[in-house]
Design an enzyme around this catalytic site. Structure first.
Site, PDB file in Angstrom:
ATOM      1  N   ASN A   8       0.869  -1.182   0.000  1.00 13.08           N
ATOM      2  CA  ASN A   8       0.000   0.000   0.000  1.00 13.08           C
ATOM      3  C   ASN A   8       0.907   1.233   0.000  1.00 13.08           C
ATOM      4  OD1 ASN A   8      -1.865   2.007   0.484  1.00 13.08           O
ATOM      5  ND2 ASN A   8      -2.318   1.372   2.587  1.00 13.08           N
ATOM      6  N   LYS A  10      -0.016   4.261   0.011  1.00 15.34           N
ATOM      7  CA  LYS A  10      -0.641   5.406   0.710  1.00 15.34           C
ATOM      8  C   LYS A  10      -0.384   6.683  -0.104  1.00 15.34           C
ATOM      9  CE  LYS A  10       0.330   3.053   5.039  1.00 15.34           C
ATOM     10  NZ  LYS A  10       0.259   3.101   6.480  1.00 15.34           N
ATOM     11  N   HIS A  92      -9.626   0.494   5.119  1.00 13.40           N
ATOM     12  CA  HIS A  92      -8.300   0.744   5.720  1.00 13.40           C
ATOM     13  C   HIS A  92      -8.452   1.678   6.919  1.00 13.40           C
ATOM     14  CE1 HIS A  92      -4.166   2.062   6.252  1.00 13.40           C
ATOM     15  NE2 HIS A  92      -3.814   0.966   5.606  1.00 13.40           N
ATOM     16  N   GLU A 161      -5.464  -5.671  10.387  1.00 15.34           N
ATOM     17  CA  GLU A 161      -4.471  -4.621  10.569  1.00 15.34           C
ATOM     18  C   GLU A 161      -4.763  -3.861  11.866  1.00 15.34           C
ATOM     19  OE1 GLU A 161      -2.474  -3.471   6.679  1.00 15.34           O
ATOM     20  OE2 GLU A 161      -4.239  -2.226   6.840  1.00 15.34           O
TER      21      GLU A 161
HETATM   22  C1  PEP Z   1      -0.867  -0.372   5.757  1.00 16.87           C
HETATM   23  O1  PEP Z   1      -0.908   0.762   5.297  1.00 16.87           O
HETATM   24  O2  PEP Z   1      -1.763  -1.158   5.474  1.00 16.87           O
HETATM   25  C2  PEP Z   1       0.239  -0.761   6.631  1.00 16.87           C
HETATM   26  C3  PEP Z   1       0.215  -1.950   7.150  1.00 16.87           C
HETATM   27  O3  PEP Z   1       1.233   0.166   6.848  1.00 16.87           O
HETATM   28  P1  PEP Z   1       2.627  -0.096   7.620  1.00 16.87           P
HETATM   29  O4  PEP Z   1       3.253  -1.322   7.018  1.00 16.87           O
HETATM   30  O5  PEP Z   1       3.416   1.146   7.371  1.00 16.87           O
HETATM   31  O6  PEP Z   1       2.315  -0.301   9.053  1.00 16.87           O
END
Ligand code: PEP
Length: 252
Positions: A8, A10, A92, A161
């Site tokens: 991801n 972002k 998310h 997550e």
């Molecule tokens: C995410 O954006 O889904 C994520 C898991 O970010 P990070 O790996 O930076 O924690």
């Protein structure tokens, strides 16, 4: 089942660096003949008609539940169709907690994209205060994030997550992941990813946790060499190689 590796982006990478990243990952998959499913979610301004190997999928981080219309700042499906995008991230934690999407909003979006047959990577997870309240509270919070979500949908990938682990550099422990993934898998038979500060050197331990079918990675996936290492590790693990961890230089 082969491990799934997802990145991801972002709000990172430009159009130029996204193309370079995707081309490099695609070439790596072609040269190495790795057939694990790899997903990349770039910023929407970087969408293009990428020619990728079958197992490399480009998805949208977000879109509105409309074909087009007057929704300032949003994308509709005409914008995704233009680039053949048929995969979307929904739920998310940054959209829930920073952009204020309620479970009702998330479910509306889910059902819209489900009706169109999109592959949906559906994210859920608890904030720190809920985790600290205990397992019962954590599971209760998670089940509420399935309100209005058809968990029998064929084209669904789940991603656990925990909010406190996302972008913090502090991953959940393998024990935490094992506990939650076991509970979820008992009720829902879908591919289940873990996400939250996964790094190259922690990937193998996380992928070895029972019921972890892959990972969704933010920060640690933005450097293409590291993302390629993750793909390599996932592939080696499927072949039952042990002791890969981060000592992979020279193995390629
Ligand atoms: C995410 O954006 O889904 C994520 C898991 O970010 P990070 O790996 O930076 O924690």
């Amino acid at each position: 089942m082969k491990k799934i590796i997802a990145s991801n982006f972002k709000t990172n990478h430009t159009r130029k660096s996204t193309k370079e990243f995707i081309d490099e990952v695609n070439n790596y998959l072609l040269e190495s003949d790795i057939d694990n499913d790899v997903l990349i979610f770039p910023a929407s301004s970087s969408f293009d008609t990428f020619e990728t190997k079958e197992n490399l999928t480009i998805g949208a981080q977000n879109a509105y539940h409309a074909k087009n219309g007057s929704y300032t700042g949003e994308l509709g499906t005409i914008h995704l169709d233009e680039f053949g995008i048929k995969t979307i991230l929904i739920g998310h934690s940054e959209r829930r907690h920073i952009l204020g999407e309620s479970q009702k909003d998330v479910a509306l979006k889910y059902n819209y994209y489900k009706a169109l047959g999109y592959k949906i990577v559906y994210c859920f997870g608890e904030p720190l205060e809920v985790k600290q309240a205990g397992l019962t509270e954590t599971l209760g919070y998670i089940w509420e994030q399935f309100d209005g979500i058809d968990l029998n949908y064929d084209n669904l990938i789940l991603a656990y997550e925990p909010v406190w682990a996302i972008g913090t550099g502090v991953s959940a422990t393998t024990e935490d992941i094992a506990t939650i993934h076991k509970k979820i898998k008992k009720k829902i038979d879908k591919p289940l990813l873990y996400g939250g500060s996964v790094k190259v050197c922690t990937l193998q331990d996380i992928l070895e946790v029972p019921n972890v079918d892959g990972v969704l990675v933010g920060t640690a996936s933005w450097i293409v060499d590291d993302f390629k290492k993750m793909i390599y590790i996932a592939n080696k693990m499927d072949a039952n190689s042990k002791q890969i961890k981060c000592n992979i230089e020279g193995e390629k």
